[in-house]
Design a protein around this motif. Sequence first.
Motif, PDB file in Angstrom:
ATOM      1  N   LEU A 193      33.654  74.917  44.604  1.00 48.72           N
ATOM      2  CA  LEU A 193      32.887  74.999  43.355  1.00 48.72           C
ATOM      3  C   LEU A 193      33.774  75.272  42.149  1.00 48.72           C
ATOM      4  O   LEU A 193      33.552  74.712  41.070  1.00 48.72           O
ATOM      5  N   ASP A 194      34.775  76.143  42.311  1.00 47.60           N
ATOM      6  CA  ASP A 194      35.647  76.507  41.193  1.00 47.60           C
ATOM      7  C   ASP A 194      36.974  75.752  41.206  1.00 47.60           C
ATOM      8  O   ASP A 194      37.856  76.057  40.398  1.00 47.60           O
ATOM      9  N   ARG A 195      37.114  74.802  42.099  1.00 48.36           N
ATOM     10  CA  ARG A 195      38.393  74.089  42.219  1.00 48.36           C
ATOM     11  C   ARG A 195      38.304  72.613  41.881  1.00 48.36           C
ATOM     12  O   ARG A 195      39.270  72.030  41.392  1.00 48.36           O
TER      13      ARG A 195
ATOM     14  N   PRO B  95      27.175  70.720  37.580  1.00 47.53           N
ATOM     15  CA  PRO B  95      26.553  71.774  38.398  1.00 47.53           C
ATOM     16  C   PRO B  95      27.143  73.145  38.058  1.00 47.53           C
ATOM     17  O   PRO B  95      28.355  73.308  37.926  1.00 47.53           O
ATOM     18  N   GLY B  96      26.271  74.138  37.892  1.00 46.97           N
ATOM     19  CA  GLY B  96      26.695  75.476  37.501  1.00 46.97           C
ATOM     20  C   GLY B  96      26.597  75.717  36.011  1.00 46.97           C
ATOM     21  O   GLY B  96      26.621  76.879  35.570  1.00 46.97           O
ATOM     22  N   PHE B  97      26.478  74.643  35.230  1.00 52.21           N
ATOM     23  CA  PHE B  97      26.391  74.757  33.765  1.00 52.21           C
ATOM     24  C   PHE B  97      25.173  73.960  33.298  1.00 52.21           C
ATOM     25  O   PHE B  97      25.296  72.880  32.722  1.00 52.21           O
ATOM     26  N   VAL B  98      23.996  74.487  33.593  1.00 50.75           N
ATOM     27  CA  VAL B  98      22.748  73.799  33.279  1.00 50.75           C
ATOM     28  C   VAL B  98      21.913  74.688  32.364  1.00 50.75           C
ATOM     29  O   VAL B  98      22.085  75.916  32.315  1.00 50.75           O
ATOM     30  N   GLY B  99      21.015  74.075  31.629  1.00 47.71           N
ATOM     31  CA  GLY B  99      20.139  74.828  30.753  1.00 47.71           C
ATOM     32  C   GLY B  99      19.139  75.649  31.540  1.00 47.71           C
ATOM     33  O   GLY B  99      18.870  75.378  32.724  1.00 47.71           O
TER      34      GLY B  99
ATOM     35  N   LYS C 220      33.309  80.349  31.454  1.00 47.53           N
ATOM     36  CA  LYS C 220      34.493  79.532  31.703  1.00 47.53           C
ATOM     37  C   LYS C 220      34.293  78.659  32.936  1.00 47.53           C
ATOM     38  O   LYS C 220      33.881  79.142  33.996  1.00 47.53           O
ATOM     39  N   ASP C 221      34.572  77.366  32.795  1.00 45.63           N
ATOM     40  CA  ASP C 221      34.580  76.438  33.923  1.00 45.63           C
ATOM     41  C   ASP C 221      35.973  76.490  34.547  1.00 45.63           C
ATOM     42  O   ASP C 221      36.938  75.935  34.018  1.00 45.63           O
ATOM     43  N   LYS C 222      36.084  77.174  35.674  1.00 49.03           N
ATOM     44  CA  LYS C 222      37.395  77.388  36.284  1.00 49.03           C
ATOM     45  C   LYS C 222      38.020  76.084  36.777  1.00 49.03           C
ATOM     46  O   LYS C 222      39.247  75.976  36.849  1.00 49.03           O
ATOM     47  N   ALA C 223      37.196  75.114  37.113  1.00 48.56           N
ATOM     48  CA  ALA C 223      37.741  73.852  37.625  1.00 48.56           C
ATOM     49  C   ALA C 223      38.484  73.080  36.545  1.00 48.56           C
ATOM     50  O   ALA C 223      39.441  72.362  36.843  1.00 48.56           O
TER      51      ALA C 223
END
Length: 553
Positions: A193-195, A210-214, A505-508
């Motif tokens: 998910l973070d990579r 995915p993970g950054f949705v309203g 922060k989007d780590k990917a």
Amino acid sequence: MKRQASEALEDQTGVDSPASKKSRTTEVDSPRAETTESGGQNGQANGERPAKRAHADDGHESERDEGDDDELGTEAPVTAPIRQTAPTEGYDDLYLDTIDRNVLDFDFEKLCSVSLSNINVYACLVCGKYFQGRGPNSHAYFHSLDEDHHVFINLETQKVYVLPEGYEVKSKSLDDIKYVSDPRYTKKEVVELDRVERRSWTLGGKQYTPGFVGMNNIKENDYLNVVVQALSHVAPLRNYLLLEDLSTKSELVRRCSILFRKVWNPRAFKAHVSPHELLQEVSLRSNKRFTLTAQSDPVDFLSWFLNNLHLGLGGSKTRPGSSMVQRTFQGKMKVESQAITARADAGDRLRFEEAADVKVDIVRFLLLTLDLPSAPLFQDELEKNIIPQVPLSTILGKYDGQRAQEHHAQRKRYRLLHPLPPYLMLHVKRFSQNKFVSERNPTIVTFDARNLDMSPYVEPNPAEYPPSEPIWYDLVANIVHEAVRTRDDVADSGEERKTWKAQIKDKATGQWVVCQDLYVDKLQTELLYLGETYLQIWERRRESKDKGKGRAG
């Protein structure tokens, strides 16, 4: 035999009443449609069944079917639709073309729309409404007959049934609906998910990450939205809620888990989720302290939420580190207290006196509160100090173990202890309340999203950590307050309304994203500290073999 109109009623006493009428269920051209009147051509005046039936077309007589026990002159009653354990051969996909994925929304609380029961609830895949049960007397059964909607999914087991027949449908074409209703992840998917950078598309062709949705703001629940957005990016807690079997845990834990799983869903039908199901449970468990109709403070909610998650996961009130919540956020702190004496020669009330007794306590914390300096009442001559600024390191000095503060006639000093938690939450105290008014401090806190060194605020302990090594933390989420002036139809009233947004922060990719209700957009790193920071979550940098030189994980 029918009574003629000219005959008196008393003259017909020896004639039997005609058989009662029954609903027709057979076809018009069925052989049973050829009936004879009682006492007809075979001379059966007393209503007995004739042994043979004459055929008018060829004059021959034939024996009557032995299996036909229905009395001549009557029809079989109407029966309920036949219940089936399996679809009719060749009709496995019957009614599946009536499913409308655009109206399906599994984010709302699982309550029957008729009885408001939460037991054995099914969702109609044609209109999206919730109904209880699937038996012949259930609300879902009646809905299938009334509205001609036939496909339903059990919201607990994710099994799909066709009503009114009642058989289960096992078509692979329904797997996407089952996944959206209850997303499940493998360990490999969670690790990535973070990579791995991901892009997904909704049914309408809209791209999302995915993970950054309203997240829906139903009325005044943005305080909960930002907390959920931030916590869903705390890797240990998120991974635990995504992977573990939580069927034996509390309802609050299970609803938080399903919301986290939907936030990270790579195959969603829509680019947003609704926290309605979690909100209803929060409102119930908090005795309506936190609701969707009244604005609340995110830090107050976060404290309540984490403590109840801890207990819901089986955590202990007395044993530290007994749940994933405490293992992720909990740290230790030394508190030194000394009574303030009324001495005339005491020039500084906050200076610790060597002769006085000092009480030392070791306490545990989930978040650290930082105090802002008082905002100036007036602008300076050059009007440069319109909005004051203060570095994060300055207000963190509260925990260096040297500066004292006054609390209820006591001087207090604070110092953090090893080991520091994997994730550190900082609360910037902006609001103060007195008897008359609530005040907001607009001071801007400046910081670098990377390389926060916490070693100056930790008491050295060579057994735990080398004294000279820095302890690096990197920012994961930043919750920001915004004051919005309320306007009426006539003029600006001057009153302010609180709104909240989360910067994550989007780590990917290393990109920062701002989420405010349904609004999701990219954000430049340089603009992070320009808002009124209220709550921050920092992640301790993973250490390589050479301590303090590892990169952020």
